[in-house]
Scaffold this motif. Structure first.
Motif, PDB file in Angstrom:
ATOM      1  N   ASP A 125       0.783  -1.298   0.055  1.00 51.68           N
ATOM      2  CA  ASP A 125       0.004   0.156  -0.068  1.00 51.68           C
ATOM      3  C   ASP A 125       0.834   0.985  -0.065  1.00 51.68           C
ATOM      4  O   ASP A 125       0.460   2.434  -0.456  1.00 51.68           O
ATOM      5  CB  ASP A 125      -0.889   0.039   1.077  1.00 51.68           C
ATOM      6  N   LEU A 126       2.090   0.934   0.559  1.00 51.51           N
ATOM      7  CA  LEU A 126       2.845   2.288   0.574  1.00 51.51           C
ATOM      8  C   LEU A 126       4.428   1.700   0.618  1.00 51.51           C
ATOM      9  O   LEU A 126       4.523   0.875   1.037  1.00 51.51           O
ATOM     10  CB  LEU A 126       2.860   2.982   2.059  1.00 51.51           C
ATOM     11  N   TYR A 127       5.189   2.945   0.099  1.00 51.41           N
ATOM     12  CA  TYR A 127       6.635   2.150  -0.322  1.00 51.41           C
ATOM     13  C   TYR A 127       7.450   3.511   0.565  1.00 51.41           C
ATOM     14  O   TYR A 127       7.194   4.665   0.283  1.00 51.41           O
ATOM     15  CB  TYR A 127       7.026   2.092  -1.752  1.00 51.41           C
ATOM     16  N   LEU A 128       8.373   3.012   1.498  1.00 54.01           N
ATOM     17  CA  LEU A 128       9.349   4.136   1.760  1.00 54.01           C
ATOM     18  C   LEU A 128      10.627   3.690   1.353  1.00 54.01           C
ATOM     19  O   LEU A 128      10.999   2.636   1.426  1.00 54.01           O
ATOM     20  CB  LEU A 128       9.466   3.981   3.379  1.00 54.01           C
ATOM     21  N   THR A 129      11.380   4.587   0.794  1.00 46.55           N
ATOM     22  CA  THR A 129      12.757   4.311   0.199  1.00 46.55           C
ATOM     23  C   THR A 129      13.795   5.031   1.331  1.00 46.55           C
ATOM     24  O   THR A 129      13.643   6.193   1.503  1.00 46.55           O
ATOM     25  CB  THR A 129      13.264   4.660  -1.014  1.00 46.55           C
ATOM     26  N   PRO A 144       4.845   6.830  -6.352  1.00 44.34           N
ATOM     27  CA  PRO A 144       5.961   7.659  -5.711  1.00 44.34           C
ATOM     28  C   PRO A 144       6.045   6.955  -4.249  1.00 44.34           C
ATOM     29  O   PRO A 144       5.100   6.856  -3.486  1.00 44.34           O
ATOM     30  CB  PRO A 144       5.317   8.832  -5.936  1.00 44.34           C
ATOM     31  N   PRO A 145       7.398   6.938  -3.838  1.00 47.75           N
ATOM     32  CA  PRO A 145       7.606   6.529  -2.471  1.00 47.75           C
ATOM     33  C   PRO A 145       7.529   7.557  -1.701  1.00 47.75           C
ATOM     34  O   PRO A 145       7.759   8.789  -2.011  1.00 47.75           O
ATOM     35  CB  PRO A 145       8.873   5.652  -2.573  1.00 47.75           C
ATOM     36  N   VAL A 146       7.469   7.384  -0.392  1.00 45.24           N
ATOM     37  CA  VAL A 146       7.899   8.183   0.702  1.00 45.24           C
ATOM     38  C   VAL A 146       9.357   8.148   0.938  1.00 45.24           C
ATOM     39  O   VAL A 146       9.966   7.118   1.066  1.00 45.24           O
ATOM     40  CB  VAL A 146       7.243   7.813   2.026  1.00 45.24           C
ATOM     41  N   MET A 147      10.102   9.253   0.954  1.00 48.97           N
ATOM     42  CA  MET A 147      11.554   9.069   0.996  1.00 48.97           C
ATOM     43  C   MET A 147      11.965   9.368   2.511  1.00 48.97           C
ATOM     44  O   MET A 147      11.176  10.322   3.339  1.00 48.97           O
ATOM     45  CB  MET A 147      12.042  10.196   0.331  1.00 48.97           C
ATOM     46  N   LEU A 148      12.860   8.383   2.985  1.00 46.28           N
ATOM     47  CA  LEU A 148      12.904   8.380   4.533  1.00 46.28           C
ATOM     48  C   LEU A 148      14.455   8.734   4.618  1.00 46.28           C
ATOM     49  O   LEU A 148      15.513   8.051   3.917  1.00 46.28           O
ATOM     50  CB  LEU A 148      12.868   6.934   5.097  1.00 46.28           C
ATOM     51  N   VAL A 149      14.655   9.899   5.193  1.00 42.89           N
ATOM     52  CA  VAL A 149      15.945  10.627   5.068  1.00 42.89           C
ATOM     53  C   VAL A 149      16.574  10.663   6.431  1.00 42.89           C
ATOM     54  O   VAL A 149      16.104  11.243   7.548  1.00 42.89           O
ATOM     55  CB  VAL A 149      15.670  12.211   4.646  1.00 42.89           C
ATOM     56  N   HIS A 150      17.763  10.025   6.384  1.00 42.36           N
ATOM     57  CA  HIS A 150      18.511   9.816   7.636  1.00 42.36           C
ATOM     58  C   HIS A 150      19.866  10.709   7.260  1.00 42.36           C
ATOM     59  O   HIS A 150      20.658  11.054   7.983  1.00 42.36           O
ATOM     60  CB  HIS A 150      18.993   8.619   8.070  1.00 42.36           C
ATOM     61  N   LEU A 188      -0.979   8.933   5.026  1.00 40.04           N
ATOM     62  CA  LEU A 188      -0.360   8.878   3.644  1.00 40.04           C
ATOM     63  C   LEU A 188      -0.982   7.934   2.791  1.00 40.04           C
ATOM     64  O   LEU A 188      -1.114   7.951   1.633  1.00 40.04           O
ATOM     65  CB  LEU A 188       1.093   8.958   3.599  1.00 40.04           C
ATOM     66  N   VAL A 189      -1.411   6.921   3.446  1.00 38.24           N
ATOM     67  CA  VAL A 189      -2.027   5.824   2.402  1.00 38.24           C
ATOM     68  C   VAL A 189      -3.490   6.399   2.042  1.00 38.24           C
ATOM     69  O   VAL A 189      -3.974   6.169   0.945  1.00 38.24           O
ATOM     70  CB  VAL A 189      -2.106   4.572   3.472  1.00 38.24           C
TER      71      VAL A 189
END
Length: 381
Positions: free
Chosen positions: A98-102, A120-126, A380-381
């Protein structure tokens, strides 16, 4: 025919009632997709967060390269019931979520994954989105980040980063258009805790520590700024310094320590007993030039250690000078003075450490972090 229609509850366009009910009731499948070749802060984040997202309306899965360097993270996730896809090529990953995080180590991989994913993914920013190098060199770093990574963020469904400062910086300085959410890092407060009665003495005896001991636990790369820490050690020969970590500059800093004749410095390399090292030490030194929200700072604070660090924005989000730690310029003189003051005043060091632990318990537990992240992902979903 749907169950609602069978009972006579139909609406315009079909079975709207059951569609809404099913959407609310079913668990949301979320894939966390990484290109990590080895273990860094972002992989520790996955290990700690994904199991905690279960039971919060999410069914998290992870996909990482089939490489030896990240194998411990893949195994740890699988042991805790998280489905893990080890891939040689991202095209192998089953994409039915249902949702993608990269989360990417290398900016060019973000575009590759974007083209592969069905939405489009959600960008996980470290990322260290700013490194405060001296002599204006931080402007070059900022330009590089804007050219290499910001375009990837502009294509995202949304951006989640691990500090409130970074969320503001991405919007105000880099002009990121998608919504940016700050979800500050958390730490395991049971694993990283103050020592029990008698525990500290036993750990110090095991490590051969008899004097005030400062832990310096950071990857040995340029932005972690080990040079001033070594020069501070030279100015405080009455204090022992334990450097923990490996990296491209480890051999260089070992040579510097030998040239300076530093008898109060030990290089411990990579360690798997960090909770015990925190409990044995008296303070942590972190003259860093670049962080997002530092896990080692949270670990030290949760362990009840006073932290001496540089006043960059991400550190100032955690450490309040004179309240729960010390923020001083990342130069040998100020660092040495701060360490010397803590060594001379055990009551003050204890007060700062207790306040640091209290702040972590109030704002930075893993459970609180997971709850906020789950709310955002469901939205976001």
């Amino acid at each position: 025919m749907c169950r609602a229609a069978h009972r006579g509850f139909t609406g315009v366009g079909g079975c709207w009632w059951e569609t809404r009910w099913d959407r609310l009731a079913r668990v949301t499948r979320v894939l966390f997709l990484s290109d990590a070749p080895t273990i860094g802060g972002s992989e520790v984040y996955l290990r700690e967060m994904l199991p905690r997202l279960r039971g919060l309306g999410l069914e998290p899965e992870a996909a990482l390269p089939a490489l030896e360097g990240n194998r411990p993270i893949r195994e740890a996730l699988a042991e805790r019931g998280i489905a893990v896809h080890a891939y040689a090529d991202p095209a192998e990953i089953p994409l039915r979520h249902d949702l993608y995080l990269t989360s990417t180590w290398y900016p060019h991989n973000a575009l590759r994954l974007y083209r592969l994913l069905p939405k489009p993914p959600v960008m996980l920013v470290h990322d260290q989105i700013e490194v405060w190098y001296p002599l204006g060199l931080h402007r070059l770093y900022r330009l590089g980040y804007r050219k290499l990574q910001v375009p990837n963020l502009q294509r995202a469904r949304a951006v989640v980063t691990v500090s409130n400062w970074a969320a503001r910086w991405l919007k105000e300085v880099h002009g990121v258009r998608p919504e940016v959410y700050g979800v500050p890092n958390g730490v395991d407060t049971e694993k990283f805790r103050p020592p029990l009665p008698g525990e500290r003495e036993a750990l110090r005896q095991k490590l051969g520590l008899e004097r005030f001991a400062v832990l310096v636990p950071h990857r040995m790369s340029p932005e972690k700024n080990h040079g001033p820490a070594l020069l501070a050690a030279r100015q405080t020969p009455e204090v022992d310094y334990l450097f923990v970590g490996v990296g491209e500059l480890m051999g260089y800093w070992q040579k510097v320590a030998r040239l300076l004749g530093l008898r109060n410095v030990r290089f411990l390399g990579r360690r798997m007993d960090m909770p015990e090292l925190y409990r044995a030490a008296d303070a942590m030194l972190q003259p860093t030039l670049g962080e997002n929200l530092s896990l080692v700072t949270l670990e030290a604070m949760s362990s009840g250690l006073p932290v001496v660090s540089s006043p960059i924005p991400a550190q100032a989000e955690l450490v309040e000078d004179g309240v729960n730690g010390r923020l001083v310029p990342a130069r040998p003189g100020p660092l040495a003075r701060a360490v010397r003051e803590l060594a001379a005043d055990a009551a003050e060091a204890r007060r700062l450490g207790e306040a640091a632990r209290a702040k972590v318990l109030q704002h930075h537990t893993l459970e609180a972090c997971a709850t906020v992240l789950a709310q955002i992902l469901r939205k976001l979903v």
